[in-house]
Design a protein around this motif. Structure first.
Motif, mmCIF file in Angstrom:
data_model
loop_
_atom_site.group_PDB
_atom_site.id
_atom_site.type_symbol
_atom_site.label_atom_id
_atom_site.label_comp_id
_atom_site.label_asym_id
_atom_site.label_seq_id
_atom_site.Cartn_x
_atom_site.Cartn_y
_atom_site.Cartn_z
ATOM 1 N N ASN A 3 0.838 -1.190 0.000
ATOM 2 C CA ASN A 3 0.000 0.000 0.000
ATOM 3 C C ASN A 3 0.877 1.245 0.000
ATOM 4 O OD1 ASN A 3 -2.464 -1.414 0.147
ATOM 5 N ND2 ASN A 3 -2.286 -1.605 2.374
ATOM 6 N N GLU A 6 -0.337 3.077 5.168
ATOM 7 C CA GLU A 6 -1.204 2.326 6.079
ATOM 8 C C GLU A 6 -1.185 3.000 7.450
ATOM 9 O OE1 GLU A 6 -0.438 -1.942 6.211
ATOM 10 O OE2 GLU A 6 0.709 -1.735 4.342
ATOM 11 N N GLN A 26 -6.189 2.368 4.893
ATOM 12 C CA GLN A 26 -5.115 2.135 3.935
ATOM 13 C C GLN A 26 -5.376 2.958 2.678
ATOM 14 O OE1 GLN A 26 -7.022 -0.792 4.980
ATOM 15 N NE2 GLN A 26 -5.724 -0.764 6.809
ATOM 16 N N THR A 28 -4.366 2.726 -1.223
ATOM 17 C CA THR A 28 -3.794 1.770 -2.181
ATOM 18 C C THR A 28 -3.438 2.402 -3.521
ATOM 19 O OG1 THR A 28 -6.006 1.152 -2.973
ATOM 20 C CG2 THR A 28 -5.094 -0.121 -1.136
ATOM 21 N N ARG A 29 -4.017 3.579 -3.814
ATOM 22 C CA ARG A 29 -3.734 4.246 -5.088
ATOM 23 C C ARG A 29 -3.834 5.754 -4.887
ATOM 24 N NH1 ARG A 29 -8.994 2.443 -5.352
ATOM 25 N NH2 ARG A 29 -10.570 4.023 -5.877
#
Length: 247
Positions: A3, A6, A26, A28-29
């Motif tokens: 990730n 986080e 989190q 992730t992008r």
């Protein structure tokens, strides 16, 4: 693939008051995340912990798979930058402030980018030799944003950075940030009490109450159909609170 960022069970207490209570999320992008909630729910504290201006009492932040405990704070703050609501200007001129980042990190000063950003934020009229202490509040806020963007952070933490701006300047900031996010692939975590602004800007919404993450939703889904009573009440109440301030 790890990730981008986080946050695991972040907890923070001031005296007997719990500010963050097991905050976990989190990223992730790259995206624009609006961090919403009533005042005093821990939003600004979360941002200050993420950029390591404050320390959590418990929990862990992880950037690209590396714990904050293993990364030099200076390197961490090059990648995760914070712009506060009350912008801080360093002594000296506008240009001195803009050059701070390159001097601090011993990198070349990107004059072209600085000029482009100043123009985009409607600051092209500003004399770069002007003393920073003589700038208006709105000018200081926008210069501080340019100063931070020159570092090209991966994650930008924005704490009500348009609250003191007029509508034209506010929209200029929004456009610069949206363009920057698309072109640079950066992530923004954005605190705002302007619901219309959050609707315009948000790919994702974190709704926080009493230091806990109650909702982590797609932006459109949150505003059309919040899943908690607290969020529904918040969305109904905020426009009324904002309107009452204008009376």
């Amino acid at each position: 693939m790890a990730n981008i960022l986080e946050m695991n069970q972040l907890r923070k207490r001031y005296l007997d008051k719990i500010i963050l209570d097991g905050f976990t999320a989190q990223i992730t992008r790259p995206e624009i995340i609006s961090l919403l909630g009533k005042s005093g729910q821990g939003k600004s504290t979360l941002l200050r912990i993420l950029c390591r201006l404050e320390a959590q009492d418990e929990g862990e932040t992880i950037l690209h798979g590396h714990s904050y405990l293993t990364v030099d704070p200076k390197e961490w703050r090059k990648k995760i930058c914070y712009v506060s609501q009350q912008s801080y200007m360093l002594p000296g001129s506008v240009e001195d402030n803009l050059r701070t980042v390159s001097q601090l990190h011993k990198t070349p000063f990107d004059m072209q980018l600085a000029r482009e950003l100043m123009i985009s934020l409607n600051l092209d009229y500003l004399d770069w030799g002007k003393k920073s202490i003589d700038l208006s509040g709105g000018e200081k806020q926008r210069v501080a944003l340019v100063r931070t963007l020159l570092l090209k952070p991966e994650i930008l933490l924005l704490d009500e950075v348009t609250a003191s701006l007029d509508m034209q300047s506010k929209h200029a900031v929004e456009k610069v940030l949206q363009d920057w996010q698309e072109q640079e692939g950066a992530t923004f975590i954005w605190i705002t009490h302007d619901i219309e602004q959050a609707q315009r800007m948000s790919h994702r919404v974190w709704f926080i109450e009493e230091g806990s993450l109650l909702e982590d939703s797609d932006g459109r889904e949150f505003f059309e159909n919040p899943s908690t009573v607290s969020a529904r009440n918040y969305l109904q109440r905020v426009p009324q609170e904002e309107s009452s301030c204008l009376i």
